[in-house]
Scaffold this active site. Structure first.
Site, short mmCIF file in Angstrom:
data_model
loop_
_atom_site.label_atom_id
_atom_site.label_comp_id
_atom_site.label_asym_id
_atom_site.label_seq_id
_atom_site.Cartn_x
_atom_site.Cartn_y
_atom_site.Cartn_z
N GLU A 295 0.83 -1.22 0.00
CA GLU A 295 0.00 0.00 0.00
C GLU A 295 0.86 1.26 0.00
OE1 GLU A 295 -1.53 -0.56 3.88
OE2 GLU A 295 -2.85 -2.20 3.34
N PRO A 296 1.62 1.51 -1.05
CA PRO A 296 2.47 2.70 -1.07
C PRO A 296 1.66 3.97 -1.27
CG PRO A 296 2.55 1.62 -3.20
CD PRO A 296 1.69 0.75 -2.32
N GLY A 297 2.10 5.05 -0.65
CA GLY A 297 1.49 6.36 -0.86
C GLY A 297 2.55 7.35 -1.29
N ARG A 298 3.28 7.85 -0.29
CA ARG A 298 4.28 8.89 -0.49
C ARG A 298 5.24 8.62 -1.65
NH1 ARG A 298 6.05 11.97 3.74
NH2 ARG A 298 5.21 10.41 5.14
N ARG A 334 3.21 19.75 6.96
CA ARG A 334 4.28 18.84 7.39
C ARG A 334 5.40 19.53 8.19
NH1 ARG A 334 7.21 16.33 4.43
NH2 ARG A 334 7.21 14.39 5.59
N TYR A 338 5.55 17.87 11.83
CA TYR A 338 6.65 16.93 12.11
C TYR A 338 8.02 17.55 11.93
CZ TYR A 338 3.00 14.14 9.60
OH TYR A 338 1.87 13.61 9.07
N CYS A 364 -2.22 32.58 11.77
CA CYS A 364 -1.96 33.13 13.10
C CYS A 364 -1.51 32.05 14.09
CB CYS A 364 -3.19 33.85 13.62
SG CYS A 364 -3.67 35.16 12.51
N GLU A 365 -0.39 31.44 13.80
CA GLU A 365 0.24 30.45 14.67
C GLU A 365 1.75 30.60 14.49
OE1 GLU A 365 -1.30 28.11 16.62
OE2 GLU A 365 -3.33 28.59 15.92
N TYR A 393 0.77 14.26 0.97
CA TYR A 393 0.50 14.81 2.31
C TYR A 393 0.62 16.33 2.34
CZ TYR A 393 0.87 9.88 3.35
OH TYR A 393 0.68 8.52 3.33
C1 PLP Z 1 -0.68 5.90 5.32
C2 PLP Z 1 -0.77 4.45 5.06
C3 PLP Z 1 -0.11 3.90 3.98
C4 PLP Z 1 0.79 4.69 3.07
O1 PLP Z 1 1.90 5.15 3.72
P1 PLP Z 1 3.08 5.88 2.88
O2 PLP Z 1 4.08 6.21 3.89
O3 PLP Z 1 2.48 7.08 2.24
O4 PLP Z 1 3.57 4.90 1.87
C5 PLP Z 1 -0.28 2.55 3.76
N1 PLP Z 1 -1.06 1.79 4.54
C6 PLP Z 1 -1.72 2.30 5.60
C7 PLP Z 1 -2.57 1.41 6.42
C8 PLP Z 1 -1.60 3.64 5.89
O5 PLP Z 1 -2.24 4.14 6.95
#
Ligand code: PLP
Length: 412
Positions: A295-298, A334, A338, A364-365, A393
């Site tokens: 499940e890649p995102g970033r 971000r 973080y 205003c922070e 993100y």
């Molecule tokens: C956020 C998330 C991802 C993706 O994470 P990345 O760091 O963006 O690759 C995959 N699986 C789950 C369950 C998540 O919460």
């Protein structure tokens, strides 16, 4: 395995004729400047061809692993469509994201539904829509799914997100695989989980287990360790339920924010892929029909986007120089959340002297900053700066705090 690496430039943002542009793997540079002329206010730009290319690279490295894009990184319709046209499914965490994935044309059978807080309504809707797999994060959630499946006279396809209680080197706010994180099912509860599954086989289709250690992971020994730790639990489920042969290794592969270095990043991808192949080959000896999901995102989208913002004021104090721009934590949280680092480039290259700025927004922070004590080319009012790596993100975490408008999203 990735033969494209050799031909790939190290950078993805570069100057041509004095203006910053996206450098694509085919060598073409797409200048950002014409877009600045066209749009008012701060805006994001997404480079769909580059995002497509990232999907191809990851797929060729992770051969045989089915990818589900974590929509929360960037749920822009065209981004999802681009990834799906490369065969990537969706990993979602709300009914809103389910609907977005469906709207982008991803069929229900390519959608994995994760998340710790699925409401009754969300589970009902997911079952009605025949969502491929619910990644279950707790026993109360499983009980709720069983109840709803019984009422609906349906079989719910589930995978269990197990919490391996293993930490990774990342910011604590984005580590998820520890016992004191809210995510996943504690391994001590496994016997109870197994019992619940056995008692409710008529309404459950037990598909596998899932794992997600956190985000921005660049060191993989914890991943290996976690897979090995979860292996006996997976095997026990597999022995009890012949439908259980899917291992979802989660997302979390990190990128480099500090420097543009696609070559080193691809080496990281290869290292990650090798570890997964090794662990999965060992698992396949006991589970020959093993299916591996990720499940890649970033990693897929971050480098494919930037945020463009205009300098409003240069504010000098006896202590500091502030660059006040028209975008802030409302568009990219971000750094505030973080202390994340994003590279900042002037839109127009100039050879003027360097200055050290705190780059801050209008909110205003005091935590509303993009960079602190950053040495950049000198700017003046009306200049534009480009914040790199805002494909992930950024817009997806935006808010309308202070009633500032959201920023436009432009694709090319
Ligand atoms: C956020 C998330 C991802 C993706 O994470 P990345 O760091 O963006 O690759 C995959 N699986 C789950 C369950 C998540 O919460």
């Amino acid at each position: 395995m990735i033969n494209k690496i050799q031909d790939q430039p190290k950078e993805y943002l570069t100057y041509k004729n004095n203006y910053l542009g996206f450098l694509n793997p085919d060598g073409q540079v797409h200048s950002i400047e014409p877009l600045v002329k066209k749009y008012e206010g701060p805006f994001y730009i997404y480079n769909l061809e580059f995002i497509r290319y990232r999907a191809q690279l990851m797929q060729s490295a992770l051969k045989g692993v089915k990818l589900f894009y974590a929509l929360k990184a960037n749920p822009h319709l065209d981004v999802i469509k681009t990834l799906n046209s490369e065969g990537v499914g969706a990993d979602v965490v709300s009914i809103g994201e389910v609907r977005r994935a469906l709207e982008a044309g991803i069929p229900a059978h390519q959608i994995v539904y994760s998340g710790v807080g699925k409401t009754k309504f969300e589970i009902e809707t997911a079952l009605e829509l025949n969502i491929y797999q619910l990644n279950v994060e707790s026993l109360p959630e499983l009980k709720r799914i069983i109840e709803i499946a019984k009422i609906k006279n349906k079989k719910a396809t589930v995978a269990f997100r197990l919490n391996p209680n293993i930490s990774i080197e990342t910011h604590p706010y984005i580590a998820t695989g520890l016992r004191d994180n809210k995510f996943g099912i504690d391994l001590d509860l496994f016997p109870e989980l197994l019992e619940l599954c056995k008692l409710n086989q008529n309404c459950l289709n037990i598909a596998g287990i899932s794992l997600h250690l956190g985000s921005q992971m660049l060191e993989f020994s914890s991943l290996s360790e976690s897979i090995q730790k979860l292996k006996p639990y997976f095997l026990e489920l597999n022995q009890n339920f012949n439908t259980c042969y899917k291992f979802d290794i989660g997302g979390g592969l990190g990128i480099y924010y500090q420097t543009q270095d696609l070559i080193s990043e691809n080496k990281k991808l290869q290292e990650y892929a090798d570890i997964i192949q090794k662990e999965m080959n060992s698992l396949r000896q006991q589970v020959p029909n093993l299916e591996v999901q990720s499940e890649p995102g970033r990693w897929l989208v971050a480098h494919g986007g930037v945020l463009v913002t205009e300098v409003q004021y240069v504010k000098q104090t006896p202590f500091k120089e502030f660059m006040v721009v028209d975008s802030g934590m409302n568009h990219l949280i971000r750094p505030s959340l973080y202390e994340a680092y994003h590279e900042i480039f002037p839109l127009k290259s100039n050879s003027s002297s360097k200055k050290t700025y705190d780059v801050v927004g209008p909110i205003c922070e005091s935590s509303d900053f993009f960079a602190k004590e950053r040495t950049l080319s000198e700017v003046k009012e009306g200049d534009f700066i480009v914040i790199a790596d805002c494909g992930a993100y950024a817009a997806s975490m935006a808010s309308d705090y202070n009633l500032q408008p959201k920023a436009k999203e432009v694709c090319f």
